[in-house]
Design a protein around this motif. Structure first.
Motif, PDB file in Angstrom:
ATOM      1  N   THR A 192      40.038  28.133  40.587  1.00  0.00           N
ATOM      2  CA  THR A 192      40.894  28.448  39.445  1.00  0.00           C
ATOM      3  C   THR A 192      41.383  29.872  39.594  1.00  0.00           C
ATOM      4  N   LEU A 193      42.691  30.023  39.628  1.00  0.00           N
ATOM      5  CA  LEU A 193      43.309  31.336  39.705  1.00  0.00           C
ATOM      6  C   LEU A 193      43.825  31.708  38.320  1.00  0.00           C
ATOM      7  N   TYR A 194      43.327  32.820  37.804  1.00  0.00           N
ATOM      8  CA  TYR A 194      43.779  33.331  36.506  1.00  0.00           C
ATOM      9  C   TYR A 194      44.754  34.482  36.766  1.00  0.00           C
ATOM     10  N   LEU A 195      45.879  34.434  36.098  1.00  0.00           N
ATOM     11  CA  LEU A 195      46.879  35.491  36.195  1.00  0.00           C
ATOM     12  C   LEU A 195      47.114  36.014  34.786  1.00  0.00           C
ATOM     13  N   PHE A 196      46.842  37.294  34.565  1.00  0.00           N
ATOM     14  CA  PHE A 196      46.966  37.820  33.209  1.00  0.00           C
ATOM     15  C   PHE A 196      47.374  39.289  33.232  1.00  0.00           C
ATOM     16  N   ARG A 197      47.997  39.705  32.140  1.00  0.00           N
ATOM     17  CA  ARG A 197      48.293  41.116  31.934  1.00  0.00           C
ATOM     18  C   ARG A 197      47.102  41.730  31.219  1.00  0.00           C
ATOM     19  N   ALA A 198      46.760  42.943  31.612  1.00  0.00           N
ATOM     20  CA  ALA A 198      45.578  43.594  31.060  1.00  0.00           C
ATOM     21  C   ALA A 198      45.950  44.869  30.318  1.00  0.00           C
ATOM     22  N   ALA A 199      45.183  45.172  29.269  1.00  0.00           N
ATOM     23  CA  ALA A 199      45.389  46.405  28.512  1.00  0.00           C
ATOM     24  C   ALA A 199      45.348  47.611  29.440  1.00  0.00           C
ATOM     25  N   VAL A 200      44.406  47.611  30.362  1.00  0.00           N
ATOM     26  CA  VAL A 200      44.312  48.625  31.409  1.00  0.00           C
ATOM     27  C   VAL A 200      44.234  47.864  32.736  1.00  0.00           C
ATOM     28  N   PRO A 214      24.841  32.306  46.271  1.00  0.00           N
ATOM     29  CA  PRO A 214      24.420  30.921  46.533  1.00  0.00           C
ATOM     30  C   PRO A 214      23.999  30.276  45.215  1.00  0.00           C
ATOM     31  N   LEU A 215      24.016  28.945  45.179  1.00  0.00           N
ATOM     32  CA  LEU A 215      23.638  28.203  43.980  1.00  0.00           C
ATOM     33  C   LEU A 215      22.579  27.164  44.317  1.00  0.00           C
ATOM     34  N   GLN A 216      21.742  26.862  43.331  1.00  0.00           N
ATOM     35  CA  GLN A 216      20.775  25.780  43.447  1.00  0.00           C
ATOM     36  C   GLN A 216      20.822  24.956  42.172  1.00  0.00           C
ATOM     37  N   GLY A 217      20.685  23.638  42.337  1.00  0.00           N
ATOM     38  CA  GLY A 217      20.709  22.749  41.181  1.00  0.00           C
ATOM     39  C   GLY A 217      22.128  22.356  40.814  1.00  0.00           C
ATOM     40  N   LYS A 218      22.257  21.270  40.083  1.00  0.00           N
ATOM     41  CA  LYS A 218      23.537  20.742  39.587  1.00  0.00           C
ATOM     42  C   LYS A 218      24.511  20.381  40.705  1.00  0.00           C
ATOM     43  N   GLY A 219      24.026  20.252  41.919  1.00  0.00           N
ATOM     44  CA  GLY A 219      24.847  19.752  43.016  1.00  0.00           C
ATOM     45  C   GLY A 219      25.800  20.751  43.645  1.00  0.00           C
ATOM     46  N   MET A 220      25.758  22.021  43.250  1.00  0.00           N
ATOM     47  CA  MET A 220      26.655  23.030  43.807  1.00  0.00           C
ATOM     48  C   MET A 220      25.890  23.930  44.770  1.00  0.00           C
ATOM     49  N   THR A 221      26.579  24.424  45.797  1.00  0.00           N
ATOM     50  CA  THR A 221      25.920  25.219  46.835  1.00  0.00           C
ATOM     51  C   THR A 221      26.245  26.712  46.769  1.00  0.00           C
ATOM     52  N   ALA A 222      27.428  27.068  46.286  1.00  0.00           N
ATOM     53  CA  ALA A 222      27.805  28.477  46.232  1.00  0.00           C
ATOM     54  C   ALA A 222      28.971  28.672  45.273  1.00  0.00           C
ATOM     55  N   THR A 223      29.107  29.917  44.792  1.00  0.00           N
ATOM     56  CA  THR A 223      30.203  30.255  43.896  1.00  0.00           C
ATOM     57  C   THR A 223      30.604  31.700  44.144  1.00  0.00           C
ATOM     58  N   GLY A 224      31.818  32.040  43.757  1.00  0.00           N
ATOM     59  CA  GLY A 224      32.273  33.408  43.953  1.00  0.00           C
ATOM     60  C   GLY A 224      33.495  33.723  43.118  1.00  0.00           C
ATOM     61  N   LEU A 225      33.844  34.996  43.105  1.00  0.00           N
ATOM     62  CA  LEU A 225      35.051  35.426  42.419  1.00  0.00           C
ATOM     63  C   LEU A 225      35.710  36.534  43.216  1.00  0.00           C
ATOM     64  N   ALA A 226      37.011  36.664  43.045  1.00  0.00           N
ATOM     65  CA  ALA A 226      37.779  37.728  43.668  1.00  0.00           C
ATOM     66  C   ALA A 226      38.788  38.232  42.646  1.00  0.00           C
ATOM     67  N   VAL A 227      39.063  39.532  42.687  1.00  0.00           N
ATOM     68  CA  VAL A 227      40.018  40.142  41.752  1.00  0.00           C
ATOM     69  C   VAL A 227      40.922  41.093  42.523  1.00  0.00           C
ATOM     70  N   TRP A 251      49.950  42.893  36.594  1.00  0.00           N
ATOM     71  CA  TRP A 251      49.258  41.605  36.598  1.00  0.00           C
ATOM     72  C   TRP A 251      47.923  41.685  37.334  1.00  0.00           C
ATOM     73  N   LEU A 252      46.892  41.122  36.725  1.00  0.00           N
ATOM     74  CA  LEU A 252      45.594  40.965  37.377  1.00  0.00           C
ATOM     75  C   LEU A 252      45.477  39.534  37.890  1.00  0.00           C
ATOM     76  N   ILE A 253      44.974  39.413  39.095  1.00  0.00           N
ATOM     77  CA  ILE A 253      44.768  38.113  39.728  1.00  0.00           C
ATOM     78  C   ILE A 253      43.264  37.925  39.878  1.00  0.00           C
ATOM     79  N   LYS A 254      42.731  36.946  39.176  1.00  0.00           N
ATOM     80  CA  LYS A 254      41.282  36.673  39.233  1.00  0.00           C
ATOM     81  C   LYS A 254      41.072  35.262  39.759  1.00  0.00           C
ATOM     82  N   LEU A 255      40.277  35.141  40.784  1.00  0.00           N
ATOM     83  CA  LEU A 255      40.029  33.848  41.409  1.00  0.00           C
ATOM     84  C   LEU A 255      38.569  33.465  41.249  1.00  0.00           C
ATOM     85  N   ARG A 256      38.335  32.231  40.816  1.00  0.00           N
ATOM     86  CA  ARG A 256      36.975  31.676  40.761  1.00  0.00           C
ATOM     87  C   ARG A 256      36.924  30.467  41.676  1.00  0.00           C
TER      88      ARG A 256
END
Length: 310
Positions: free
Chosen positions: A69-77, A128-141, A147-152
């Motif tokens: 999921t890529l979030y694109l938003f304007r930020a106060a700062v 890394p993740l354990q449980g609920k069937g997922m192996t890893a997660t991450g974010l990038a900004v 515009w701020l670009i936030k990726l999950r």
């Protein structure tokens, strides 16, 4: 006090019609989001409001059980380090409920470069993740002008190293144009060594200000990335935290979520038109407008500022 936070409507998610097989163009930024990028297929675009100043674009790849999921938003700062800090805080709270247990002892933070004039100006973090069937997660900004670009990204098959590499390759595959100017490197924000004063200061009359888009015109001048690194002062109120440039006790940013909404506190000189004496302002800024302005005779503590808006 102005009951702004209580009257501020909950952000409804409104689906945007993005024609299948065609790039969807975001009017505010001019960015085009292809139907496929780095092997992931776009399947949903949402607006968290009515102005497309805070949107989410979701891609997925069934073969690797990966969702982006890529979030694109304007930020106060528009500061990458602040919003990366809040995004990770949100992930730490929500991941155990939806994705599994985070391997916090194997957390990896890395700088991110998307454009030649923005070397290390972005940031990424993976777990890394354990449980609920997922192996890893991450974010990038990363940041592109206002515009701020936030990726999950999360996956049921990729490991942390693969998530880190895939986030970078996905963002580059979007082929977003390079922003103007040069950006400073992002960094990991550290706790403040001292706390803001909790002494109450005098609050002057409240000025209601609305319908002004951040980045176009803010009273007293538009905010710019701080010249000194921010430190973080926690409040204990969810994602509300105080960020002080260089540990300043006269100005700060108080975030209210992980998506760009914040109150901005800074001194104003007597030279401001219509004001005969200096004062300190506290502006509440959403993704598409300044909602209100409180004025004080000195820098308010974060609790007094928070109460002024509720």
């Amino acid at each position: 006090a102005a009951a702004l936070l209580l009257s501020w409507p909950a952000l409804a998610q409104e689906k945007i019609d993005a024609p299948a097989g065609q790039a969807w163009i975001h009017e505010g930024s001019g960015f085009g989001f292809a139907p496929t990028a780095d092997g992931l297929k776009r399947f949903e675009v949402k607006d968290f409001g009515k102005t497309q100043s805070d949107i989410a674009i979701t891609y997925r790849e069934d073969a690797t059980g990966t969702i982006v999921t890529l979030y694109l938003f304007r930020a106060a700062v528009p500061d990458v380090s602040i919003w990366a800090d809040r995004a990770e805080a949100s992930m730490l709270v929500n991941a155990p409920r939806y994705l599994g247990t985070l391997g916090q002892d194997r957390r990896k933070w890395s700088p991110l470069t998307l454009w030649p004039n923005a070397r290390n100006a972005g940031t990424s973090v993976v777990y890394p993740l354990q449980g609920k069937g997922m192996t890893a997660t991450g974010l990038a900004v990363a940041r592109h002008g206002p515009w701020l670009i936030k990726l999950r990204m999360s996956s049921s098959r990729l490991d942390s190293a693969q998530i880190e590499a895939r986030m970078a390759s996905f963002l580059r595959a979007l082929a977003l144009p390079a922003p103007a100017g040069k950006q400073a490197p992002a960094y990991q924000i550290k706790p403040c060594a001292t706390a803001l004063s909790t002494a109450k200061v005098t609050q002057f009359a409240y000025d209601k200000v609305e319908e002004q888009a951040p980045g176009l015109l803010l009273p007293g001048g538009n905010p710019v990335p701080a010249s000194k690194p921010y430190c973080r002062e926690e409040t204990g109120l969810g994602l509300t935290a105080v960020f002080r440039p260089g540990g300043s006790t006269s100005e700060y940013v108080m975030t209210l979520n992980d998506g760009g909404v914040a109150a901005l506190v800074r001194p104003w000189p007597a030279a401001v038109p219509g004001r005969s004496k200096p004062f300190v302002s506290g502006m509440l800024i959403t993704n598409d407008r300044i909602i209100g302005l409180n004025r004080f005779d000195d820098t308010p503590g974060w609790k007094q500022l928070y109460d002024a808006f509720v």
